[in-house]
Design an enzyme around this catalytic site. Structure first.
Site, mmCIF file in Angstrom:
data_model
loop_
_atom_site.group_PDB
_atom_site.id
_atom_site.type_symbol
_atom_site.label_atom_id
_atom_site.label_comp_id
_atom_site.label_asym_id
_atom_site.label_seq_id
_atom_site.Cartn_x
_atom_site.Cartn_y
_atom_site.Cartn_z
ATOM 1 N NE ARG A 28 -3.430 -2.596 0.852
ATOM 2 C CZ ARG A 28 -4.663 -2.571 1.718
ATOM 3 N NH1 ARG A 28 -4.958 -1.458 2.305
ATOM 4 N NH2 ARG A 28 -5.434 -3.252 1.975
ATOM 5 C CE LYS B 196 -2.734 -1.833 6.025
ATOM 6 N NZ LYS B 196 -3.639 -1.294 7.253
ATOM 7 C CB CYS C 247 -16.621 1.368 7.942
ATOM 8 S SG CYS C 247 -15.774 -0.631 7.915
ATOM 9 C CB CYS D 141 -14.938 -3.735 13.954
ATOM 10 S SG CYS D 141 -13.608 -3.677 12.540
ATOM 11 C CB CYS E 275 -8.922 1.309 10.618
ATOM 12 S SG CYS E 275 -9.378 -0.252 9.809
HETATM 13 FE FE1 SRM Z 1 -8.374 -0.502 7.713
HETATM 14 C C1 SRM Z 1 -10.426 -2.480 6.205
HETATM 15 C C2 SRM Z 1 -10.560 2.041 6.936
HETATM 16 C C3 SRM Z 1 -6.016 2.012 8.221
HETATM 17 C C4 SRM Z 1 -6.583 -2.664 9.453
HETATM 18 N N1 SRM Z 1 -10.087 -0.083 6.625
HETATM 19 C C5 SRM Z 1 -10.903 -1.364 6.287
HETATM 20 C C6 SRM Z 1 -11.999 -1.053 5.271
HETATM 21 C C7 SRM Z 1 -11.522 -0.928 4.073
HETATM 22 C C8 SRM Z 1 -13.334 -1.722 5.556
HETATM 23 C C9 SRM Z 1 -13.731 -2.889 4.552
HETATM 24 O O1 SRM Z 1 -12.751 -3.875 4.460
HETATM 25 O O2 SRM Z 1 -14.735 -3.029 3.974
HETATM 26 C C10 SRM Z 1 -12.198 0.563 6.254
HETATM 27 C C11 SRM Z 1 -12.989 1.477 5.233
HETATM 28 C C12 SRM Z 1 -13.943 2.418 5.913
HETATM 29 C C13 SRM Z 1 -14.624 3.358 5.119
HETATM 30 O O3 SRM Z 1 -15.744 3.922 5.147
HETATM 31 O O4 SRM Z 1 -13.797 4.378 5.016
HETATM 32 C C14 SRM Z 1 -10.885 0.719 6.385
HETATM 33 N N2 SRM Z 1 -8.252 1.637 7.424
HETATM 34 C C15 SRM Z 1 -9.270 2.522 7.150
HETATM 35 C C16 SRM Z 1 -8.947 3.861 7.408
HETATM 36 C C17 SRM Z 1 -9.587 4.892 6.445
HETATM 37 C C18 SRM Z 1 -9.175 4.498 8.754
HETATM 38 C C19 SRM Z 1 -9.182 5.719 9.173
HETATM 39 O O5 SRM Z 1 -10.227 6.264 9.756
HETATM 40 O O6 SRM Z 1 -8.139 6.515 8.717
HETATM 41 C C20 SRM Z 1 -7.347 3.893 7.135
HETATM 42 C C21 SRM Z 1 -6.824 4.030 5.757
HETATM 43 C C22 SRM Z 1 -5.647 3.564 5.549
HETATM 44 C C23 SRM Z 1 -4.912 4.057 4.300
HETATM 45 O O7 SRM Z 1 -4.839 5.180 3.815
HETATM 46 O O8 SRM Z 1 -4.309 3.153 3.683
HETATM 47 C C24 SRM Z 1 -7.106 2.222 7.705
HETATM 48 N N3 SRM Z 1 -6.575 -0.234 8.396
HETATM 49 C C25 SRM Z 1 -5.878 0.825 8.901
HETATM 50 C C26 SRM Z 1 -4.878 0.334 9.881
HETATM 51 C C27 SRM Z 1 -3.769 1.297 10.578
HETATM 52 C C28 SRM Z 1 -2.632 1.366 9.757
HETATM 53 O O9 SRM Z 1 -2.386 0.624 8.632
HETATM 54 O O10 SRM Z 1 -1.599 2.049 10.248
HETATM 55 C C29 SRM Z 1 -4.923 -1.038 10.218
HETATM 56 C C30 SRM Z 1 -4.221 -1.691 11.171
HETATM 57 C C31 SRM Z 1 -3.052 -2.078 10.754
HETATM 58 C C32 SRM Z 1 -3.071 -3.358 10.127
HETATM 59 O O11 SRM Z 1 -3.159 -3.717 8.891
HETATM 60 O O12 SRM Z 1 -2.886 -4.481 10.887
HETATM 61 C C33 SRM Z 1 -6.098 -1.451 9.390
HETATM 62 N N4 SRM Z 1 -8.721 -2.531 7.755
HETATM 63 C C34 SRM Z 1 -7.872 -3.163 8.652
HETATM 64 C C35 SRM Z 1 -8.095 -4.209 8.663
HETATM 65 C C36 SRM Z 1 -7.634 -5.753 9.277
HETATM 66 C C37 SRM Z 1 -6.514 -6.225 8.616
HETATM 67 C C38 SRM Z 1 -5.962 -7.578 9.299
HETATM 68 O O13 SRM Z 1 -4.886 -7.866 9.067
HETATM 69 O O14 SRM Z 1 -6.709 -8.262 9.812
HETATM 70 C C39 SRM Z 1 -9.419 -4.320 7.481
HETATM 71 C C40 SRM Z 1 -10.103 -5.836 7.160
HETATM 72 C C41 SRM Z 1 -9.627 -6.566 6.138
HETATM 73 O O15 SRM Z 1 -8.673 -6.245 5.871
HETATM 74 O O16 SRM Z 1 -10.262 -7.401 5.858
HETATM 75 C C42 SRM Z 1 -9.440 -3.209 7.233
HETATM 76 FE FE1 SF4 Z 2 -14.345 -0.243 9.651
HETATM 77 FE FE2 SF4 Z 2 -11.677 -0.058 10.240
HETATM 78 FE FE3 SF4 Z 2 -13.252 1.209 11.857
HETATM 79 FE FE4 SF4 Z 2 -13.274 -1.519 11.789
HETATM 80 S S1 SF4 Z 2 -11.475 -0.369 12.384
HETATM 81 S S2 SF4 Z 2 -14.968 0.003 11.730
HETATM 82 S S3 SF4 Z 2 -12.885 -1.960 9.492
HETATM 83 S S4 SF4 Z 2 -12.821 1.711 9.690
#
Ligand code: SRM
Ligand code: SF4
Length: 573
Positions: free
Chosen positions: A145, A211, A436, A475, A479
């Site tokens: 990413r 990442k 989300c 959840c 994130c």
């Molecule tokens: Fe995230 C999935 C939002 C950073 C771990 N994340 C999602 C999704 C796309 C939901 C989905 O799969 O349907 C969310 C979209 C929500 C929306 O309506 O916009 C979402 N993640 C975000 C953001 C926008 C949160 C925020 O409020 O800032 C961040 C966008 C980052 C970016 O620009 O790329 C975001 N997500 C993160 C982080 C933090 C980080 O990377 O530093 C994590 C935890 C670190 C990690 O990856 O372990 C994170 N997101 C996840 C996960 C769990 C992954 C896992 O290993 O289990 C999911 C679910 C999945 O991948 O199945 C997920």
């Molecule tokens: Fe959605 Fe990520 Fe927040 Fe869970 S932690 S509610 S996947 S944006």
């Protein structure tokens, strides 16, 4: 008898059949009879930087009226190293109003997100994003990413070097498929007989998302322990001499499944600046070859390493590199937060870090943040830097424009943002509801209210302005990196949160579960005595996260697998 080979996860088949991420996305976009795309394509569009969502606030109402869900798309814009020009800011603002819901979300990985884009506007929006010299390819999906980079405005020399590294890594690991250009940018179509080659990823890409972050100590604002791979700059005699290599960090877990857990990264060695891109490539390749493609919940690099050991992983990386990583060098992190207000660089340029609640840029009746930033972008001759804490730096302000920018900051009341408390300034909330699909509870719309109530307790305890890191997610995917916060609220069920305490202030220790499925209206009552105890009984300079462990509220978490283990609970069982 030999064991039957395990069945690969369905997503592996989708990737294999997709012809390098094409699937039937183009046909789906042309189908005007529905606002959604085909099921398999929903997995593929993530690699192109977009997710299909629906407005969960009105889901029930539409079901009652037998209407299709209110489908729309989220677009994640890659902002390399989190640096955007004023022109890119203005264009992002324009598109947010023209195609999205009129807001910009600054994400926890230094990207912009749009919400609420309807299918018929999706292609045009992605096209226009590319016209601004930004893109959305690989913003999501089973690939590397957006590479994060410490925004470090006051040490411009280090920033230039680490930004270049993060961009080089990002470019090197961007998927090579032409699918993105064909589908979104009307690029020339390659004949299907002509086999495309993904030299790094191969046909099935990675088992899971990947990442990378680049940190410059003493700041750990990019939270290296939440990344699959990080490079930690080692500065000696005023120069970056190389990078410590950290692998296997991550946040996501599933409630009730103790074999899923957040994990702190292992530092496995040191590389020179010239080796860093190669090191990133080979680490990605080891994960490509050894990551779990059967169980998606066990497919991140953290599990590959945890299941086999960091020593095994280092051996493989050295084998793929053809040389050995050097032993890691010493470094210290002091915090994972941002430093707010003005700082002045050695080069005569100044930088203003602005607190943005929940990373959401919008106008409300009494706070016209979006308009204010637009006005600043019109006169700004430096750049904007997105921080990994969802905040914004108006960076590289020249001496001649500083007075005007300072005037606009005050006029639009941006100087008042986050002044309420050290708790608010150190807060992160993920998007959660209403967009989300995975949210179990509110986060972005609810955390400000919780903080406002806690500010009363902090004020009464005399510690309103002390920095305490608080994060809320809807959840356990994490994130907002809640398991690295001193106070973490994680959605468990509607109206109920798990409460985690004891994360390290510098993001170097995971927290521990303190209360499970706790009702949201009792959260303040729960935390009040702990905050009062901290104010009264802390040692000099003791951080909240350290205090709750010393005072016995929670055990310290050593690393991922013991995250779910509370030695205290066992003793009382
Ligand atoms: Fe995230 C999935 C939002 C950073 C771990 N994340 C999602 C999704 C796309 C939901 C989905 O799969 O349907 C969310 C979209 C929500 C929306 O309506 O916009 C979402 N993640 C975000 C953001 C926008 C949160 C925020 O409020 O800032 C961040 C966008 C980052 C970016 O620009 O790329 C975001 N997500 C993160 C982080 C933090 C980080 O990377 O530093 C994590 C935890 C670190 C990690 O990856 O372990 C994170 N997101 C996840 C996960 C769990 C992954 C896992 O290993 O289990 C999911 C679910 C999945 O991948 O199945 C997920
Ligand atoms: Fe959605 Fe990520 Fe927040 Fe869970 S932690 S509610 S996947 S944006």
């Amino acid at each position: 008898m030999s064991e039957e080979p395990k069945k690969l996860h369905a997503n592996e088949g989708i990737k294999t059949r997709s012809n390098y991420l094409r699937g039937t996305i183009a046909e789906g976009l042309a189908d005007l009879s529905t606002g959604q795309l085909a099921t398999d394509d929903l997995q593929l569009i993530k690699f192109h930087g977009t997710y299909q969502q629906d407005d969960r606030d009105i889901r029930g109402e539409r079901r009652g009226k037998k209407l299709e869900k209110a489908y729309s798309f989220m677009i994640r814009i890659r902002v390399p190293g989190g640096v955007a020009t004023p022109k890119q800011w203005l264009e992002t603002d324009r598109m947010a109003h023209e195609y999205a819901n009129g807001t910009i979300k600054l994400t926890t990985r230094q990207a912009f997100q749009f919400h609420g884009i309807i299918k018929t506007n999706l292609k045009q929006t992605i096209k226009e994003i590319n016209q601004t010299a930004m893109d959305t390819i690989a913003a999501c999906g089973d690939v590397n990413r957006n590479v994060m980079c410490n925004p470090n405005p006051h040490q411009s020399k280090f920033h230039a070097e680490t930004l270049k590294l993060s961009q080089d890594i990002s470019d090197h690991l961007t998927p090579a498929t032409r699918a993105y250009h064909e589908i979104w940018l009307d690029g020339e179509k390659i004949e299907t007989s002509q086999e495309e080659i993904e030299p790094i990823y191969g046909k099935t890409y990675l088992p899971r998302k990947f990442k990378i972050a680049v940190a410059v100590p003493p700041s750990n604002d990019v939270d290296i322990h939440a990344n699959d791979l990080s490079f930690v700059a080692i500065v000696e005699n005023g120069e970056i001499v190389g990078y410590n290599v950290a692998v296997g960090g991550g946040m996501g877990m599933t409630h009730g499944a103790d074999d899923t857990f957040p994990r702190i990264a292992d530092i496995i060695g040191f590389c020179t600046p010239e080796q860093a891109v190669d090191v990133s490539e080979k680490i990605v390749m080891v994960q490509r070859d050894y990551g779990n493609r059967v169980e998606r919940k066990h497919a991140r690099l953290k599990y590959t390493i945890n299941d086999r050991s960091a020593e095994w992983f280092l051996g493989k990386v050295n084998e793929y590199l053809g040389y050995d990583l050097q032993p890691a060098r010493d470094y210290t992190f002091e915090s994972n937060g941002d430093r707010f207000g003005w700082v002045y660089g050695a080069d005569g340029r100044s930088h203003y870090t602005l607190f943005v609640q929940g990373g959401r840029v919008l106008n409300t009746d009494d706070y016209k943040l979006m308009t204010g930033l637009r006005e600043i972008a019109k006169v700004h001759d430096g750049d904007f830097r997105l921080t990994a804490n969802q905040n914004l730096i108006i960076a590289n302000v020249s001496a001649w424009s500083q007075a005007e920018i300072e005037r606009l900051i005050k006029y639009y009341k941006m100087d008042k943002a986050g002044v309420e408390s050290g708790l608010r300034r150190n807060s992160i909330a993920c998007v959660a509801l209403p967009t989300c699909a995975l949210a179990l509870t509110e986060a972005e719309r609810y955390l400000p209210e919780v903080i406002t109530k806690l500010e009363v307790v902090l004020e009464e305890s005399g510690i309103r302005h002390d920095d305490i890191v608080i994060r809320m997610t809807g959840c356990p995917n994490g994130c907002g990196r809640p398991f690295l916060a001193e106070i973490g609220f994680v959605g468990r069920a509607p109206g109920k949160y798990n409460v985690y305490l004891g994360g390290g202030f510098a993001g170097n220790r995971l927290s521990k579960l303190y209360r499970e499925a706790y009702p949201e209206d009792k959260l303040i009552e729960l935390l009040t005595p702990i905050i009062q105890d901290y104010a009264k009984n802390r040692n000099e300079k003791e951080r909240f996260g350290d205090f709750v462990i010393r005072a016995g509220y929670v055990e310290a978490t050593v690393n991922g697998p013991d995250f779910h283990k509370n030695i205290k609970d066992e003793a009382f069982a």
